[in-house]
Structure formats: C-alpha cells, structure tokens
Design a protein around this motif. Sequence first.
Motif, PDB file in Angstrom:
ATOM      1  N   TYR A  27       0.834  -1.204   0.000  1.00  0.00           N
ATOM      2  CA  TYR A  27       0.000   0.000   0.000  1.00  0.00           C
ATOM      3  C   TYR A  27       0.869   1.255   0.000  1.00  0.00           C
ATOM      4  O   TYR A  27       0.570   2.223  -0.690  1.00  0.00           O
ATOM      5  N   GLN A  28       1.933   1.236   0.793  1.00  0.00           N
ATOM      6  CA  GLN A  28       2.821   2.390   0.848  1.00  0.00           C
ATOM      7  C   GLN A  28       3.561   2.580  -0.471  1.00  0.00           C
ATOM      8  O   GLN A  28       3.718   3.710  -0.928  1.00  0.00           O
ATOM      9  N   LEU A  29       3.994   1.485  -1.088  1.00  0.00           N
ATOM     10  CA  LEU A  29       4.673   1.557  -2.380  1.00  0.00           C
ATOM     11  C   LEU A  29       3.762   2.152  -3.451  1.00  0.00           C
ATOM     12  O   LEU A  29       4.190   2.951  -4.273  1.00  0.00           O
ATOM     13  N   LEU A  30       2.489   1.766  -3.404  1.00  0.00           N
ATOM     14  CA  LEU A  30       1.531   2.261  -4.395  1.00  0.00           C
ATOM     15  C   LEU A  30       1.026   3.670  -4.071  1.00  0.00           C
ATOM     16  O   LEU A  30       0.369   4.293  -4.893  1.00  0.00           O
ATOM     17  N   GLY A  31       1.320   4.152  -2.875  1.00  0.00           N
ATOM     18  CA  GLY A  31       0.926   5.504  -2.500  1.00  0.00           C
ATOM     19  C   GLY A  31      -0.480   5.613  -1.930  1.00  0.00           C
ATOM     20  O   GLY A  31      -1.051   6.696  -1.884  1.00  0.00           O
ATOM     21  N   TYR A  32      -1.038   4.499  -1.489  1.00  0.00           N
ATOM     22  CA  TYR A  32      -2.386   4.517  -0.932  1.00  0.00           C
ATOM     23  C   TYR A  32      -2.332   4.707   0.576  1.00  0.00           C
ATOM     24  O   TYR A  32      -1.425   4.211   1.245  1.00  0.00           O
ATOM     25  N   PRO A  33      -3.344   5.387   1.146  1.00  0.00           N
ATOM     26  CA  PRO A  33      -3.400   5.521   2.608  1.00  0.00           C
ATOM     27  C   PRO A  33      -3.743   4.165   3.233  1.00  0.00           C
ATOM     28  O   PRO A  33      -4.458   3.350   2.649  1.00  0.00           O
ATOM     29  N   SER A  77      -2.852  -0.010 -10.740  1.00  0.00           N
ATOM     30  CA  SER A  77      -2.018   0.632  -9.716  1.00  0.00           C
ATOM     31  C   SER A  77      -0.578   0.151  -9.798  1.00  0.00           C
ATOM     32  O   SER A  77       0.356   0.950  -9.716  1.00  0.00           O
ATOM     33  N   SER A  81       2.574   2.529 -11.056  1.00  0.00           N
ATOM     34  CA  SER A  81       3.678   2.790 -10.124  1.00  0.00           C
ATOM     35  C   SER A  81       4.958   2.075 -10.572  1.00  0.00           C
ATOM     36  O   SER A  81       5.918   2.015  -9.817  1.00  0.00           O
TER      37      SER A  81
END
Length: 119
Positions: A27-33, A77, A81
């Motif tokens: 999730y962090q790699l993809l930029g999602y909260p 996603s 990314s």
Amino acid sequence: MLVLLPTAGSAFPELFAGGAKATVQSYQLLGYPLYLMKILGFSKILGAIVILIDRNRPWTEWAYAGFGILFLGATASHLLSRDFVHAPIPFVFFLLLAGSYAFWSRNKARPLSALAMNE
C-alpha cells in the motif's frame, strides 16, 4: 469460487489486524493511505458472502463487478507505479473471476426444468 479464497482470506488481516507487513508495504509503495485496507477488507468480506450465499442475482452481479474493479484497479495501480513484477498477479485473478462469473451466469440462465432434465 476458488478465486474468493485468497481474496476474502486476505481481507481478515486487512480489516482486523491492520494488514500483514507485506500488504502494508505494498500500500505504501503504491501511495495509498493505510485506512484503505479497512475499507477494502470489509468490502471483500461482504462480496465473498454475497457470492457464496447466491440468493439475489443483482447483489451477486454487483459483488462480481466489485471484485472485477478491485482486480483491474490493482493491476492498473501496479503498472502506473512501475511495479511490473506484481502487476500480472491481480490480472490473473481478474481472468479467473471472469471465468467464474461466466460459469455462474450460464448456470443461472438455465430454467429449473432444464436443470432437472439433465439429471
């Protein structure tokens, strides 16, 4: 229905434990909260229940559509990314889901009298 096992199975740690370490990193790699894990975890569980119960055709179709959007969104996603290694995984699940939906839809389209004649 086998496509639901890994999907719904991953929902429980996302919803109740804040996600597995690899999921949090993804999730962090993809930029999602990280709160998105709770929303998706809850949605995956509800969708799996609706598909497994299979009593209301419109709800089941919505659940299949939701999982389709989930898998295609995950594929996009990863591609956007530049995570090309993991991008095919959700797309394979999308293809399995499409096959499952086609099988389910074909069986639901048959009248009960036709099903009884095949036995």
